[in-house]
Write an enzyme that holds these catalytic residues in place. Structure first.
Site, PDB file in Angstrom:
ATOM      1  N   HIS A   1       0.836  -1.203   0.000  1.00 15.98           N
ATOM      2  CA  HIS A   1       0.000   0.000   0.000  1.00 15.98           C
ATOM      3  C   HIS A   1       0.872   1.255   0.000  1.00 15.98           C
ATOM      4  O   HIS A   1       0.632   2.186  -0.790  1.00 15.98           O
ATOM      5  CB  HIS A   1      -0.918   0.005   1.223  1.00 15.98           C
ATOM      6  CG  HIS A   1      -1.705   1.268   1.381  1.00 15.98           C
ATOM      7  ND1 HIS A   1      -2.930   1.466   0.780  1.00 15.98           N
ATOM      8  CD2 HIS A   1      -1.439   2.419   2.073  1.00 15.98           C
ATOM      9  CE1 HIS A   1      -3.380   2.662   1.083  1.00 15.98           C
ATOM     10  NE2 HIS A   1      -2.487   3.259   1.866  1.00 15.98           N
ATOM     11  N   GLU A   2       1.874   1.299   0.873  1.00 16.39           N
ATOM     12  CA  GLU A   2       2.765   2.464   0.917  1.00 16.39           C
ATOM     13  C   GLU A   2       3.575   2.585  -0.372  1.00 16.39           C
ATOM     14  O   GLU A   2       3.821   3.699  -0.854  1.00 16.39           O
ATOM     15  CB  GLU A   2       3.689   2.387   2.133  1.00 16.39           C
ATOM     16  CG  GLU A   2       2.976   2.376   3.472  1.00 16.39           C
ATOM     17  CD  GLU A   2       2.000   3.532   3.658  1.00 16.39           C
ATOM     18  OE1 GLU A   2       2.213   4.596   3.040  1.00 16.39           O
ATOM     19  OE2 GLU A   2       1.028   3.371   4.414  1.00 16.39           O
TER      20      GLU A   2
ATOM     21  N   HIS B   1       1.591   4.410  -2.882  1.00 19.33           N
ATOM     22  CA  HIS B   1       1.717   5.870  -2.805  1.00 19.33           C
ATOM     23  C   HIS B   1       2.981   6.345  -3.521  1.00 19.33           C
ATOM     24  O   HIS B   1       2.972   7.387  -4.190  1.00 19.33           O
ATOM     25  CB  HIS B   1       1.768   6.311  -1.341  1.00 19.33           C
ATOM     26  CG  HIS B   1       0.441   6.282  -0.649  1.00 19.33           C
ATOM     27  ND1 HIS B   1      -0.687   6.872  -1.162  1.00 19.33           N
ATOM     28  CD2 HIS B   1       0.074   5.725   0.538  1.00 19.33           C
ATOM     29  CE1 HIS B   1      -1.707   6.695  -0.335  1.00 19.33           C
ATOM     30  NE2 HIS B   1      -1.271   5.990   0.696  1.00 19.33           N
TER      31      HIS B   1
ATOM     32  N   HIS C   1       3.221   8.956  -6.683  1.00 20.06           N
ATOM     33  CA  HIS C   1       4.120  10.107  -6.739  1.00 20.06           C
ATOM     34  C   HIS C   1       4.991  10.072  -7.989  1.00 20.06           C
ATOM     35  O   HIS C   1       5.128  11.072  -8.700  1.00 20.06           O
ATOM     36  CB  HIS C   1       4.990  10.124  -5.479  1.00 20.06           C
ATOM     37  CG  HIS C   1       5.887  11.314  -5.389  1.00 20.06           C
ATOM     38  ND1 HIS C   1       7.086  11.300  -4.717  1.00 20.06           N
ATOM     39  CD2 HIS C   1       5.774  12.570  -5.893  1.00 20.06           C
ATOM     40  CE1 HIS C   1       7.662  12.486  -4.808  1.00 20.06           C
ATOM     41  NE2 HIS C   1       6.896  13.271  -5.514  1.00 20.06           N
TER      42      HIS C   1
END
Length: 229
Positions: free
Chosen positions: A102-103, A106, A110
């Site tokens: 999940h991270e 991100h 980006h």
């Protein structure tokens, strides 16, 4: 009389929101505890899973590092670091893989210029200002019966609600990316995959609860301002 009525009315508005928030947080903690205790069949640690997501997306300028705390995992766009708590970074559990991916999702947002993430990052400074000053200004305005101060506070706090609204697609998309990579590349399969999906879904609902809370608070301020007259 009207102000007291508005105060108690808006208090009742907050009750279901508080209950929903409590349930969401309970489910997150419950699922994290459950799936942190289950080792994934491939033995992938959170750090390995996050690094693999980056590799699969051709991202070479983002690092993965351990940090202190529990459920403190996040992606830092300023330093280009995926920061994973110790019980995720080194753990080969189902929960660790789900959270790490999940991270990493991100980080992919980006790197690929995901537009909602750009908007969220742009409003973060205003959100910090609004969350710290919005409610105090509105309450001081109500206490001293000074309308400009009331609405200045309401406008400032509305930025918090906007931020929470923008956060929803960012978080849901990061989980969608994570689950797609997990499934396509067989990081987890079968019951393991379903466990990770269940955990990420419950985590996403905490952001829905945060939005509901900020909207309820905003409504409460508006009702109090209206009843003041």
């Amino acid at each position: 009389m009207g102000t007291y009525f508005a105060y108690y009315l808006t208090g009742f508005i907050m009750i279901p929101v508080i209950i929903f928030s409590f349930i969401c947080q309970f489910k997150v903690n419950q699922n994290f505890k459950r799936y942190s205790a289950v080792r994934n069949s491939r033995g992938l640690t959170g750090a390995q899973a996050a690094s693999e997501v980056l590799r699969l997306n051709g991202i070479t300028d983002i690092s993965v590092k351990p940090i202190a705390g529990n459920l403190t995992d996040h992606y830092n766009p300023a330093s280009k670091e995926i920061c994973l708590s110790q019980n995720v970074f080194n753990s080969p559990s189902i929960a660790a893989v789900g959270i790490a991916c999940h991270e990493a999702g991100h980080a992919c947002q980006h790197a690929k210029g995901y537009f909602p993430l750009k908007i969220r990052n742009a409003v973060i400074p205003a959100t910090k200002f609004g969350s710290s000053l919005g409610i105090p200004l509105a309450l001081f305005g109500l206490i001293f019966n000074f309308e400009p101060l009331i609405f200045a506070g309401i406008i400032l706090y509305s930025v918090v609600a906007v931020f929470q609204l923008i956060t929803l697609p960012v978080e849901f998309n990061a989980s969608k990316r994570a689950l797609a990579v997990i499934e396509t590349n067989n990081f987890l399969s079968g019951a393991e995959y379903r466990g990770a999906k269940k955990m990420l879904t419950s985590a996403a609902l905490t952001y829905v609860a945060a939005l509901a809370s900020s909207l309820a608070t905003l409504l409460r301020l508006l009702l109090l301002a209206g009843r003041r007259k």
